[in-house]
Design an enzyme around this catalytic site. Sequence first.
Site, short mmCIF file in Angstrom:
data_model
loop_
_atom_site.label_atom_id
_atom_site.label_comp_id
_atom_site.label_asym_id
_atom_site.label_seq_id
_atom_site.Cartn_x
_atom_site.Cartn_y
_atom_site.Cartn_z
N ASN A 10 43.66 42.88 48.63
CA ASN A 10 44.97 42.48 48.15
C ASN A 10 45.06 42.94 46.69
OD1 ASN A 10 47.27 41.20 47.30
ND2 ASN A 10 46.44 39.11 47.46
N LYS A 12 47.55 42.86 44.79
CA LYS A 12 48.52 42.05 44.04
C LYS A 12 49.44 42.97 43.23
CE LYS A 12 45.17 38.36 44.05
NZ LYS A 12 44.72 37.10 43.48
N HIS A 97 50.32 33.80 51.07
CA HIS A 97 49.29 33.79 50.01
C HIS A 97 49.59 32.63 49.06
CE1 HIS A 97 46.92 34.93 46.53
NE2 HIS A 97 46.20 35.67 47.36
N GLU A 99 49.53 32.37 45.95
CA GLU A 99 50.35 32.70 44.77
C GLU A 99 51.83 32.69 45.14
OE1 GLU A 99 48.27 36.27 43.66
OE2 GLU A 99 46.56 35.08 43.04
N GLU A 169 41.60 30.77 51.92
CA GLU A 169 41.42 31.06 50.49
C GLU A 169 41.58 29.78 49.68
OE1 GLU A 169 42.28 35.47 49.68
OE2 GLU A 169 44.15 34.40 49.51
N GLY A 175 40.47 34.28 41.86
CA GLY A 175 40.52 34.86 40.53
C GLY A 175 39.84 34.04 39.45
N SER A 214 37.23 35.09 44.91
CA SER A 214 36.14 35.63 44.09
C SER A 214 34.99 36.19 44.93
CB SER A 214 35.64 34.58 43.10
OG SER A 214 36.70 34.18 42.24
C1 PEP Z 1 43.20 36.74 46.67
O1 PEP Z 1 44.06 36.40 45.87
O2 PEP Z 1 43.52 37.03 47.84
C2 PEP Z 1 41.81 36.76 46.21
C3 PEP Z 1 40.89 36.50 47.09
O3 PEP Z 1 41.58 37.02 44.89
P1 PEP Z 1 40.16 37.14 44.14
O4 PEP Z 1 39.24 37.91 45.05
O5 PEP Z 1 40.46 37.89 42.88
O6 PEP Z 1 39.69 35.76 43.91
#
Ligand code: PEP
Length: 251
Positions: A10, A12, A97, A99, A169, A175, A214
Amino acid sequence: MARKKIVAGNWKMNTLPAEGVELAKSVVAGRSEVCECVNFIVCPPFTHLSQVVEAVKGSDIAVGAQDCATEAKGAYTGEVAAQMIAALGCKYVILGHSERRQYYGETSESLNKKMAQAYANGLTPIYCVGENLEEREAGNHFAVCKAQIEEVVFNLTEEQFANLVIAYEPVWAIGTGKTATAEQAQEIHAYIREVLRSKFGAAAEECPILYGGSCKPSNAAEIFAKADVDGGLIGGAALKAEDFLAIGKGF
Ligand code: PEP
């Protein structure tokens, strides 16, 4: 039948078109170093979906969008329809997601419409669920994931469910550099599968459930080794081809 192994990136709101094309080409170039059993998906911003589809042509890398509209077409300024995404040659769309739930008011109601649009246009949704820190600390993570699944996934037909990817997630791990432990991931992935089984029976065994939060080359193998973890949805580490591919080597 073994479940599909998936590593999805992703991106983003990152990369300009030329950078995205470069990144996609680097993933294609290094792909042969990773087991063919891994299905790679890249999800760039809308603006360069078309160029990235072109850049991965001839490889087995699939392309997905990061969202789609609730409606099929019409007077919805700024929106991008699932039909437009599919017309570019994309196969997937990330929906729900955290976000988008957090910053753009995404609800189960809007997600039901987006899921319908995705399926009507032959796109496979990567449907995201997960709790925030407060919910985890209160021990509500199971209930939160269950509700996010019941309110949306339970409305799918069996045929649609057979073409679904779920991403767990935990918002507190996205992040932040904090990762769920492999045990925490397995615990909730197994729970999610149990919830899916209660509605879809044996078909739940075929549904890929990805971990996101992460995930990086140093922790992917341990997390992917767990029985109910079928890969990862990768944010930050998907922006470097080398790291993204190295995560695929975690299988
Ligand atoms: C995400 O937002 O889908 C995600 C997993 O981000 P990150 O790997 O940066 O934590």
